[in-house]
Every structure is written in structure tokens, then in C-alpha cells.
Design a protein around this motif. Structure first.
Motif, PDB file in Angstrom:
ATOM      1  N   ILE A 155       0.835  -1.204   0.000  1.00  9.00           N
ATOM      2  CA  ILE A 155       0.000   0.000   0.000  1.00  9.00           C
ATOM      3  C   ILE A 155       0.868   1.251   0.000  1.00  9.00           C
ATOM      4  N   ILE A 199       0.645   0.642  -4.284  1.00 10.47           N
ATOM      5  CA  ILE A 199      -0.725   0.754  -4.774  1.00 10.47           C
ATOM      6  C   ILE A 199      -1.399   1.974  -4.156  1.00 10.47           C
ATOM      7  N   ASP A 200      -2.069   2.761  -4.997  1.00  8.33           N
ATOM      8  CA  ASP A 200      -2.829   3.908  -4.498  1.00  8.33           C
ATOM      9  C   ASP A 200      -4.088   3.379  -3.821  1.00  8.33           C
ATOM     10  N   THR A 201      -4.120   3.466  -2.515  1.00  4.98           N
ATOM     11  CA  THR A 201      -5.242   2.918  -1.754  1.00  4.98           C
ATOM     12  C   THR A 201      -6.173   4.000  -1.216  1.00  4.98           C
ATOM     13  N   TYR A 228     -11.903   1.501  -3.670  1.00  6.23           N
ATOM     14  CA  TYR A 228     -11.562   0.080  -3.638  1.00  6.23           C
ATOM     15  C   TYR A 228     -11.431  -0.497  -5.045  1.00  6.23           C
ATOM     16  N   TRP A 240      -8.118   0.427  -6.370  1.00  6.59           N
ATOM     17  CA  TRP A 240      -7.171  -0.437  -5.665  1.00  6.59           C
ATOM     18  C   TRP A 240      -7.097  -1.793  -6.379  1.00  6.59           C
ATOM     19  N   CYS A 241      -8.273  -2.351  -6.696  1.00  4.00           N
ATOM     20  CA  CYS A 241      -8.340  -3.618  -7.441  1.00  4.00           C
ATOM     21  C   CYS A 241      -7.620  -3.517  -8.779  1.00  4.00           C
ATOM     22  N   GLU A 271      -5.326  -1.508  -9.847  1.00  3.70           N
ATOM     23  CA  GLU A 271      -3.870  -1.336  -9.783  1.00  3.70           C
ATOM     24  C   GLU A 271      -3.174  -2.664  -9.467  1.00  3.70           C
ATOM     25  N   ASP A 311      -9.310  -6.821   3.676  1.00  5.51           N
ATOM     26  CA  ASP A 311      -8.788  -6.291   2.409  1.00  5.51           C
ATOM     27  C   ASP A 311      -9.645  -6.818   1.252  1.00  5.51           C
ATOM     28  N   SER A 325     -10.164  -5.492  -1.730  1.00  2.24           N
ATOM     29  CA  SER A 325      -9.596  -5.297  -3.069  1.00  2.24           C
ATOM     30  C   SER A 325      -8.646  -6.423  -3.458  1.00  2.24           C
TER      31      SER A 325
END
Length: 484
Positions: free
Chosen positions: A112, A136-138, A142, A145-146, A148, A169, A171
Motif C-alpha cells: 500500500i 498501490i494507491d489505496t 476500492y 485499488w483492485c 492497480e 482487504d 480489493s
């Protein structure tokens, strides 16, 4: 029971909103609901799985499967390690990263974006070889997030992927669900004692002890043939003590303990604090040092009663130095500290442990032979008396800790065998069903419902839930204002 009734209403509402959102194609709204739902289930810990939530995540996963997956060709030396925690020395990520790098794999470490600048030891391991780190851009959504995480898979084509993340979590669970039959997926069960998402996100589930295997098989419904036994070695930080301490650890005698403070709460007798009081009262020349955070209420009472003898400090990267120099490590109770037990053992310090049902078992190799566990307050205080008054006895017990933790080489070789052959040198010959009723009841006894709902629901990524739970979001804002 009143606490559970209040929570049950919220859980049912979240799962119903998630279901309707999926039907209407509002997948991010559904993921917000499932994230909050799983976070609540984790905190109350009354069940270990939600088949409804898992089915919903599979439905969302099906919508994400691109045509590119039909032509997914794997790089057989490429391993993806997904770390949903983004922590440096806490947990097992740094140990796995080091082992995978030393084993010669092309490692893609994914974590993250909150981990940026906060994982120097992991970065140092990755920099030893031509490995890649992806943040990952969180913070957007969501679904972003998935996407990426999905793009990382599609860019590097790993043949193997490790799923190591928080219990809620959504994603990563959705993406790992997509790769069934495409990638060999391993779930590292760090949270074996509590609820988590992801029963469909892996092909093999790595358990380090019997209670984890029991929960996975009998509570989560994972078949025994998917369970593999693999404990983790330890990463020993070479950081020297740099942040000032309340006393000189080289010259003063002290007992060390640590971890989240909730692990010391939950039993009516507050036995952990009773043990600490016993030590400080009977041995005024010995200090007590606790490294951790959380509900400080009882610890502050100890510090008030024993000024200049008891200390609470924040967690720190050089904690192994604190273990190396202590007389012994006092394990937390009613919830034990599994990693801290291992660190104490590798430093040849005795992790003095008060038994709590069977949840403390299987942390060390041949643990029953180490003579570190005690059945009652009377037994453990008698042992403490011996350890503090008889140095010869203590040294003998310290020598008995040798060989109780997996070495780096053993761990690396087992990890290679797991990846190549799906096997390790260890196995659960017979997975027994372990009753965790009393253990789960303690979660309710210490539960602050309003605080838990605030933490679980009122997150920035869950902002669309505000109209559904306005009071929860308002309470969180008020708490922040009052806290500031």
C-alpha cells in the motif's frame, strides 16, 4: 448480549446494502460495505468466515476478469508478494521478502502507498537483487485499488503469488480470486485466531500452528488438503538503540514485555497486571519496560503505583536490543504475543507464559519441552521467583530455548519446496478441532461497540456509507475534535 444485538443489526444492514449494490452494478459501494462488515467481524471475532461476503467478492471478481486473462502466460521464476499491511518489522513480510530474494526469485513486492518511506528494512532486502517494489494507491477507491493490483499481475505475469494482508482487504481478495487456475496462490495466515476474508483467494493456506489449522478447517471450511504447515523465521534488525530510553538497559535489570495493550485486557482478574505488580512489589531493584500502544488505563495504574520502576514506551525498530538485555520476556495475557515469543527465544531469553486455553500452543518448535508455560497465577509467580533469585536456574532455562525457532536457511529451503512442489518439511498429521468459545467470549467482554463501529465503518474510502450510518460518522468527527 446487548452488544451483539446492536452489532448484528449493523452487520445485516451492511450485507443487505452490499447485495443490492452488486445487483445494481455499484461495485465500489458493495466493497465499502463488505470492508466495513469484515472489519466489524474481525473486531468482535465471533465467527471465522462469512460465506455471504465471500460469495459477493467472487461475483465482483467475475466482473473484473478481462480477456487478457485468457492468454495469461506465467513467468515461472517470478513471484509476487502482496503485503496489505505496509509495515516494516512488524509481522512476517520482511522475513518472506528476504527469503524469496535470497532464494533467487524475481520478486515483485506489492504494498500500500502508506508504506512509502516507512519500510526501510524491506527496501534494503529488495535492493540486494534486481527486484521490484510497487506501491498501490489505496486512497481513491476500492475498485481503483483492485485495478492497480490487477495491472501488476498483467505486467509481470508471476507464476506464484503470496496473499498476506489485513482481515478486511476486499480489493486484494477480489483480484486474487480472479487468478484461480492461472497462478499458484499462497495465503499466509498471520491472523489465524480471528475472522478474515479470502477463503477463495488462495490454493494453499500456510498455517504455523494447530489452532490456525483447526480454525481454517473446522470454522472456515477449508479442506485439510489445502493446509500446509510453515512457521516463519525471524528477521533480526541490527539497529542500535538510538531513541532515548527511560533508563540504561546495559546496567539496569529489567523485565521486558510488549505488543498491543488490548492483549493484556479481557480477563476479569486482570492477571497480567497482577503478575506485573507481584514482580515490582517483591523486587524493587528490578524495572519493568513495556513497548506498545492502545488502551493504557491499566498500565498507567501500574506506572502510578511504581514510579521510576515501571515504564511504557512506543514500539520501536530496535526492540530486539531490548529483549537481548532483559532478564526475561513476560508474555501478554489473555492474548499471547506469538512473534515476541519467537524473538525472545532466538535471543535465548525465556518467554514466561501464562496458559490461556490452547491458543498459546505451537508457537515454538517442540514448545512443550521448553518449560515456559504455566497453568495458574501461583505457578507462574513461583517460576518468576526462581528466575529472579537463582541465576544458575535461569541460565539453564535460557539454554533450553536453543533450537526453538526456525533458522533463515530452514525457512528459505521450505519456501523453495513449497513453491516448487507444494510441500514443506512440516505437516499436521491430524488436525484437531480446538474449542475457542471462551477465547471469543473475551472479545465481547472488552468490546467498545461505538468505538469499534467508528473504526470499522467511518473510513475515508467508505464515505458513501455516510447516509446509511450518519451517527457513526458524526461520532467519529466528534471524537477527533475532542481528542485534538
Amino acid at each position: 448480549m446487548e452488544k451483539l444485538k446492536k452489532v448484528s443489526v449493523v452487520l445485516e444492514k451492511l450485507i443487505n446494502v452490499a447485495s443490492r449494490s452488486i445487483e445494481n452494478g455499484k461495485f465500489d459501494m458493495a466493497l465499502q460495505c463488505i470492508n466495513a462488515y469484515a472489519a466489524i467481524q474481525y473486531e468482535i471475532n465471533q465467527q471465522y468466515v462469512s460465506y455471504k461476503a465471500e460469495e459477493m467478492l467472487l461475483k465482483i471478481s467475475d466482473t473484473m476478469k478481462m480477456s487478457a486473462l485468457d492468454y495469461y502466460l506465467t513467468n515461472d521464476n517470478c513471484v509476487l508478494f502482496y503485503d496489505g499491511f505496509g509495515l516494516d518489522l512488524r509481522g512476517w513480510a520482511v522475513c518472506y521478502v528476504r527469503a524469496l530474494v535470497n532464494a533467487g526469485y524475481d520478486l515483485i513486492y506489492v504494498t500500500i502507498d502508506d508504506g512509502k518511506g516507512r519500510i526501510p528494512h524491506i527496501e534494503a532486502e529488495l535492493n540486494k537483487k534486481n527486484c521490484r517494489m510497487v506501491f498501490i494507491d489505496t486512497h481513491k477507491s476500492y475498485t481503483n485499488w483492485c485495478n492497480e493490483i490487477m495491472q501488476v499481475f498483467l505486467k509481470y505475469h508471476p507464476a506464484f503469488a503470496f496473499f498476506y494482508t489485513t482481515p478486511y482487504d476486499v480489493s486484494a481478495t477480489v483480484v486474487f480470486d480472479c487468478f484461480v487456475g492461472k497462478v499458484q496462490r499462497f495465503q499466509i495466515d498471520l491472523t489465524d485466531h480471528a475472522f478474515w476474508l479470502g477463503i477463495n483467494a488462495a490454493d494453499l493456506f500456510l498455517e504455523s500452528r494447530m489452532v490456525g489449522a483447526s480454525n481454517s478447517v473446522y470454522e472456515r471450511g477449508i479442506t485439510a488438503d489445502k493446509i500446509r504447515m510453515l512457521d516463519c523465521c525471524l528477521y533480526i534488525s541490527q539497529d542500535e538503540v538510538s531513541i532515548p530510553l527511560p533508563f540504561d538497559i546495559q546496567t539496569e535489570k529489567y523485565i521486558f514485555s510488549g505488543g498491543f495493550l488490548y492483549k493484556t485486557l479481557g480477563d476479569e482478574r486482570l492477571l497480567y497486571y497482577k503478575i506485573v505488580r507481584f514482580i515490582l512489589k517483591n523486587y524493587p531493584d528490578i524495572k519493568f519496560l513495556y513497548a506498545g500502544s492502545g488502551d493504557e488505563t491499566e498500565m498507567k495504574k501500574i506506572i502510578s503505583e511504581f514510579p521510576n520502576q515501571a515504564y511504557l514506551i512506543a514500539e520501536r525498530a530496535d526492540f530486539f536490543r531490548l529483549i537481548e538485555n532483559c532478564i526475561f520476556y513476560l508474555n501478554t495475557y489473555p492474548m499471547f504475543g506469538g512473534l515476541m515469543m519467537r524473538y525472545a527465544a532466538i535471543a535465548n531469553k525465556i518467554p514466561v507464559t501464562l496458559k490461556h486455553n490452547s491458543d498459546h500452543e505451537g508457537i515454538l518448535l517442540n514448545q512443550e519441552k521448553r518449560e515456559i508455560e504455566f497453568n495458574s497465577y501461583e505457578e507462574i509467580t513461583n517460576e518468576i521467583d526462581k528466575l529472579l533469585s537463582d541465576e544458575g536456574y535461569r541460565k539453564k532455562k535460557e539454554q533450553n530455548m536453543m533450537g526453538s525457532v526456525l533458522t533463515e536457511e530452514q525457512f528459505m529451503n521450505n519456501l523453495k519446496n513449497l513453491i516448487k512442489f507444494g510441500k514443506t518439511d512440516f505437516e499436521f498429521t491430524n488436525i484437531e478441532r480446538i474449542d475457542t468459545t471462551d477465547f471469543r467470549a473475551e472479545y465481547i467482554s472488552r468490546l467498545d461497540v461505538d468505538g469499534m463501529l467508528s473504526r470499522s465503518i467511518a473510513k475515508k474510502l467508505n464515505k458513501n456509507l455516510t447516509p446509511k450510518f450518519p451517527i457513526v460518522f458524526i461520532q467519529k468527527i466528534l471524537r477527533r475534535i475532542l481528542h485534538d
